[in-house]
Structure formats: C-alpha cells, structure tokens
Design a protein around this motif. Structure first.
Motif, PDB file in Angstrom:
ATOM      1  N   GLU A 173       0.833  -1.212  -0.038  1.00 41.55           N
ATOM      2  CA  GLU A 173       0.223  -0.114   0.012  1.00 41.55           C
ATOM      3  C   GLU A 173       0.868   1.320  -0.002  1.00 41.55           C
ATOM      4  O   GLU A 173       0.471   2.197  -0.792  1.00 41.55           O
ATOM      5  N   ILE A 174       1.791   1.265   0.805  1.00 45.14           N
ATOM      6  CA  ILE A 174       2.808   2.479   0.894  1.00 45.14           C
ATOM      7  C   ILE A 174       3.507   2.809  -0.469  1.00 45.14           C
ATOM      8  O   ILE A 174       3.333   3.719  -1.049  1.00 45.14           O
ATOM      9  N   ALA A 175       3.924   1.676  -0.903  1.00 43.93           N
ATOM     10  CA  ALA A 175       4.812   1.669  -2.280  1.00 43.93           C
ATOM     11  C   ALA A 175       4.007   2.457  -3.244  1.00 43.93           C
ATOM     12  O   ALA A 175       4.325   3.096  -4.138  1.00 43.93           O
ATOM     13  N   ALA A 176       2.535   1.742  -3.377  1.00 49.25           N
ATOM     14  CA  ALA A 176       1.704   2.030  -4.452  1.00 49.25           C
ATOM     15  C   ALA A 176       1.221   3.362  -4.524  1.00 49.25           C
ATOM     16  O   ALA A 176       1.134   4.199  -5.628  1.00 49.25           O
ATOM     17  N   ASN A 177       1.535   4.199  -3.390  1.00 51.66           N
ATOM     18  CA  ASN A 177       1.267   5.614  -3.175  1.00 51.66           C
ATOM     19  C   ASN A 177       2.342   6.539  -3.505  1.00 51.66           C
ATOM     20  O   ASN A 177       2.362   7.865  -3.440  1.00 51.66           O
ATOM     21  N   CYS A 178       3.467   5.970  -3.704  1.00 56.00           N
ATOM     22  CA  CYS A 178       4.701   6.524  -4.070  1.00 56.00           C
ATOM     23  C   CYS A 178       4.601   7.081  -5.469  1.00 56.00           C
ATOM     24  O   CYS A 178       4.584   6.127  -6.354  1.00 56.00           O
ATOM     25  N   ALA A 179       4.468   8.355  -5.774  1.00 54.41           N
ATOM     26  CA  ALA A 179       4.463   8.642  -7.345  1.00 54.41           C
ATOM     27  C   ALA A 179       5.777   9.074  -7.873  1.00 54.41           C
ATOM     28  O   ALA A 179       5.758   9.440  -9.096  1.00 54.41           O
ATOM     29  N   SER A 180       6.844   9.043  -7.123  1.00 54.97           N
ATOM     30  CA  SER A 180       8.281   9.361  -7.668  1.00 54.97           C
ATOM     31  C   SER A 180       9.198   8.854  -6.993  1.00 54.97           C
ATOM     32  O   SER A 180       9.013   8.093  -5.979  1.00 54.97           O
ATOM     33  N   LEU A 181      10.484   8.664  -7.452  1.00 51.92           N
ATOM     34  CA  LEU A 181      11.549   7.786  -6.762  1.00 51.92           C
ATOM     35  C   LEU A 181      11.965   8.523  -5.384  1.00 51.92           C
ATOM     36  O   LEU A 181      12.010   7.921  -4.637  1.00 51.92           O
ATOM     37  N   GLU A 182      11.683   9.847  -5.316  1.00 53.24           N
ATOM     38  CA  GLU A 182      11.990  10.696  -4.191  1.00 53.24           C
ATOM     39  C   GLU A 182      11.021  10.253  -3.190  1.00 53.24           C
ATOM     40  O   GLU A 182      11.467  10.010  -1.935  1.00 53.24           O
ATOM     41  N   GLU A 183       9.831  10.129  -3.555  1.00 49.33           N
ATOM     42  CA  GLU A 183       8.635   9.525  -2.624  1.00 49.33           C
ATOM     43  C   GLU A 183       9.049   8.322  -2.218  1.00 49.33           C
ATOM     44  O   GLU A 183       8.809   8.028  -0.797  1.00 49.33           O
ATOM     45  N   LEU A 184       9.502   7.342  -2.735  1.00 50.16           N
ATOM     46  CA  LEU A 184       9.739   6.053  -2.490  1.00 50.16           C
ATOM     47  C   LEU A 184      10.766   5.846  -1.468  1.00 50.16           C
ATOM     48  O   LEU A 184      10.975   5.401  -0.591  1.00 50.16           O
ATOM     49  N   ARG A 185      11.985   6.917  -1.812  1.00 52.59           N
ATOM     50  CA  ARG A 185      12.952   6.691  -0.903  1.00 52.59           C
ATOM     51  C   ARG A 185      12.434   7.314   0.413  1.00 52.59           C
ATOM     52  O   ARG A 185      12.869   6.623   1.430  1.00 52.59           O
ATOM     53  N   GLU A 186      11.674   8.314   0.443  1.00 54.07           N
ATOM     54  CA  GLU A 186      11.252   8.915   1.818  1.00 54.07           C
ATOM     55  C   GLU A 186      10.518   7.837   2.402  1.00 54.07           C
ATOM     56  O   GLU A 186      10.367   7.574   3.749  1.00 54.07           O
TER      57      GLU A 186
ATOM     58  N   LEU B 223      10.581   4.737   2.360  1.00 56.71           N
ATOM     59  CA  LEU B 223      11.498   3.559   2.900  1.00 56.71           C
ATOM     60  C   LEU B 223      12.375   4.027   4.044  1.00 56.71           C
ATOM     61  O   LEU B 223      12.585   3.448   4.893  1.00 56.71           O
ATOM     62  N   GLU B 224      12.486   5.271   4.045  1.00 58.03           N
ATOM     63  CA  GLU B 224      13.304   6.013   5.416  1.00 58.03           C
ATOM     64  C   GLU B 224      12.339   6.076   6.438  1.00 58.03           C
ATOM     65  O   GLU B 224      12.718   5.591   7.602  1.00 58.03           O
ATOM     66  N   ARG B 225      10.875   5.849   6.304  1.00 55.66           N
ATOM     67  CA  ARG B 225       9.941   5.930   7.249  1.00 55.66           C
ATOM     68  C   ARG B 225       9.468   4.485   7.729  1.00 55.66           C
ATOM     69  O   ARG B 225       8.931   4.374   8.684  1.00 55.66           O
ATOM     70  N   PHE B 226       9.923   3.521   6.562  1.00 56.11           N
ATOM     71  CA  PHE B 226       9.190   2.246   6.971  1.00 56.11           C
ATOM     72  C   PHE B 226      10.024   1.489   8.084  1.00 56.11           C
ATOM     73  O   PHE B 226      11.077   1.370   7.925  1.00 56.11           O
ATOM     74  N   ASP B 227       9.362   0.932   8.956  1.00 55.50           N
ATOM     75  CA  ASP B 227       9.920   0.623  10.242  1.00 55.50           C
ATOM     76  C   ASP B 227       9.543  -0.869  10.586  1.00 55.50           C
ATOM     77  O   ASP B 227      10.027  -1.648  11.646  1.00 55.50           O
ATOM     78  N   LEU B 228       8.944  -1.577   9.628  1.00 55.99           N
ATOM     79  CA  LEU B 228       8.196  -2.833   9.783  1.00 55.99           C
ATOM     80  C   LEU B 228       9.459  -3.950   9.540  1.00 55.99           C
ATOM     81  O   LEU B 228       9.459  -5.209  10.052  1.00 55.99           O
ATOM     82  N   CYS B 229      10.638  -3.688   8.944  1.00 56.85           N
ATOM     83  CA  CYS B 229      11.558  -4.577   8.448  1.00 56.85           C
ATOM     84  C   CYS B 229      12.766  -4.423   9.347  1.00 56.85           C
ATOM     85  O   CYS B 229      13.397  -3.402   9.605  1.00 56.85           O
ATOM     86  N   ALA B 230      13.203  -5.342  10.042  1.00 57.37           N
ATOM     87  CA  ALA B 230      14.101  -5.827  11.199  1.00 57.37           C
ATOM     88  C   ALA B 230      15.613  -5.282  10.708  1.00 57.37           C
ATOM     89  O   ALA B 230      16.381  -4.610  11.585  1.00 57.37           O
TER      90      ALA B 230
END
Ligand code: URA
Length: 298
Positions: A104-117, A119-126
């Motif tokens: 869901e998060i990835a699908a909502n990213c409209a640009s590479l910059e948004e995708l990078r940001e 991922l910076e915020r994604f905390d579910l991966c150990a």
C-alpha cells in the motif's frame, strides 16, 4: 588456471568494433578471469596440421616460421531457444502482513523521491534496525538499463550506495566492457538494507521489501532489466529455478502491463569467488549488449 578466449567470442553477436574504453574494460575483465592465451577466431585442429607447421610451433622454432594457431574449442553454445522455466515461488506466511502494508505504501509513491522517503520511514523490516544506511540506488534513473542486485554489503551500508565494494568494482568493469556505466545504467537492490553480517535474507524480509523494489522498477520504467544473482532473479521472476539455469536466458518482467525483457546474470560477488565462471558471464553480457543495441531509438 589456463583460460583461453577467441576475440570473436567477445564480438560474437555484433560487428560493432569496440572503442578504446570498452576494449580496455574487456581486457581487464579477461585478465581477472585468468585468461592467459588468445586464440584465433577459427578453431584449428592441430592434429591435422602438416608436420612442417607443427614443427614451427615448437619452442625454439626458427624465427620467421609461421606459428601454429591455438585451437582448443570452446564449449558449444547452449541453445537459448527455451525460455527460463518459471515456477511461481511460494508466498511465505512470514512477513505477509508487513508485505501488505509495504504494498500500500509503495503504491502511493508517485516518484523515486517519494519512494526513498517512504523507505526512510518504513519501520516494519528488522533489517533497518541493524543497517547504518538505506541503500536506495545509484546511476541514472532515466537509463534504459536497470540492474537489480540482492542486498547491500558492508561498503554499501557505510556509503549508502549500491555496489560500491569489490563486487561493485567488478560490476563497473562488466558494464564498461559492453559500453555501459552508472551514467547510462541504473542500479538498485531487492533489499535496501544490509542483512547483518551479510547473512542470507529471510523469506519474510524478502516478502516485505518486494513491493518496494517492484514499485522502484515501475517508476524507473526501464527498457531492459538485468537481475544480478539468484536471489534477485528468483524473487523478481517468481521462480524457484536456480541461477545456473536462469542465467543468460531472456525472461519477461511485466511493468504495468508492459513486458520488459529481463536477463538473469551471475552475481559479481559469485564471479569474484569463481573467476572461471566469468566466461559464462561474458556470454550473457553480450546478449545484454545485443538487446540494448537493438532497442528502437528512445
Ligand atoms: N551485492 C549486491 O547484491 N548489492 C550490492 O549493493 C552490493 C553487493
């Protein structure tokens, strides 16, 4: 190790002469592979040569005598008519919920910059907890060629860039040998964080990072993709087939209904451990070059 190569082998699929930078990268690639002889393009059966020619090839033969040509045949080319066999990889239960959230998060990213940001915020991966840096990408996001590796190693984790360690240096030489570099290719990994101690990623980690690399590929929208190594090729092609069977065989990767040619390649880290396998890697690189040069003008 004594390895030999025909110069035609390098140009087997193209008559385009190499420019000096390509030729240098190719020679370095050969030297690393342990190539110690160059032989002529046409194989010669030394056993059928006249005695005079055989004698001329012996050490100490008189100068000016014609040398006998080397002629060990390279193994026959594998038939490439069979597409890579793709068995859908089982979706692991581990990481399923996180994978849904990631999608869901990835699908909502409209640009590479948004995708990078994101991922910076994604905390579910150990993996993120133990990694020093997010390793998002390097190279030219407008490139027609995208390479997808497995996961960052120590050097990449420190610098926050993919393929900057020893295997990255080899990757640069491999690209250089076919006229590519980070200026006209784009590089990312299936996993954007280093697994601690470079251990193999778990199924759960792969499952929850996959939506991000899928969206990453979609946003770059390359014309040709190369998957580096078994983890990347198997994950992205959804197959359990091993890299030794997948490598060098064109597969198809679908991006929003568009079918993009995708070529699994041996991973440079594997080639550093098994330099003799560079001859397979070289054949595969030629296929990549051939495909890239057959693309219609952008
Ligand atoms: N190996 C990979 O697969 N990716 C990197 O970025 C470095 C090494």
């Amino acid at each position: 190790m004594n390895t030999h190569w025909t110069m035609n082998e390098q140009n087997a699929s193209s008559d385009t002469p190499l420019d000096p930078a390509e030729a240098l990268a190719l020679l370095e690639f050969f030297a690393e592979a342990g190539v110690s002889e160059l032989v002529q393009d046409t194989p010669v059966d030394n056993y059928s040569l006249p005695e005079t020619v055989k004698a001329a090839a012996q050490p100490g033969a008189a100068p000016g005598e014609p040398p006998a040509t080397g002629g060990r045949l390279l193994p026959p080319r594998q038939s490439q008519s069979q597409p890579a066999i793709s068995t859908p990889a089982a979706i692991p239960l581990e990481g399923l919920q996180e994978a849904e959230t990631a999608r869901e998060i990835a699908a909502n990213c409209a640009s590479l910059e948004e995708l990078r940001e994101a991922l910076e915020r994604f905390d579910l991966c150990a993996l993120k907890q133990t990694a020093k840096n997010l390793v998002f990408s390097d190279g030219n996001p407008k490139a027609r060629l995208m390479l997808v590796g497995e996961a960052p190693g120590r050097d990449e984790d420190i610098q926050g860039k993919p393929f900057v360690g020893r295997s990255g240096q080899l990757l640069d030489r491999m690209l250089g040998a076919i006229g590519y570099s980070r200026e006209n290719a784009y590089i990312a990994n299936v996993l954007p964080w280093r697994p601690p101690g470079n251990r193999n990623p778990t199924d759960g980690e792969l499952a929850m990072c996959r939506p991000f690399i899928e969206r990453h590929i979609e946003l770059v929208n390359p014309d040709v993709i190369a998957f580096l190594g078994g983890v990347s090729a198997k994950q992205m092609l959804g197959t359990t087939t091993g890299i030794m069977r997948l490598r060098g065989k064109w597969a198809v990767y679908s991006i929003a209904g568009r079918e993009v040619p995708a070529l699994p390649l041996l991973h440079p880290a594997y080639l550093l451990r098994q330099p003799a396998q560079k001859q397979l890697a070289w054949r595969d690189l030629l296929k990549l070059r051939e495909k890239l040069s057959s693309l219609p003008e952008a």
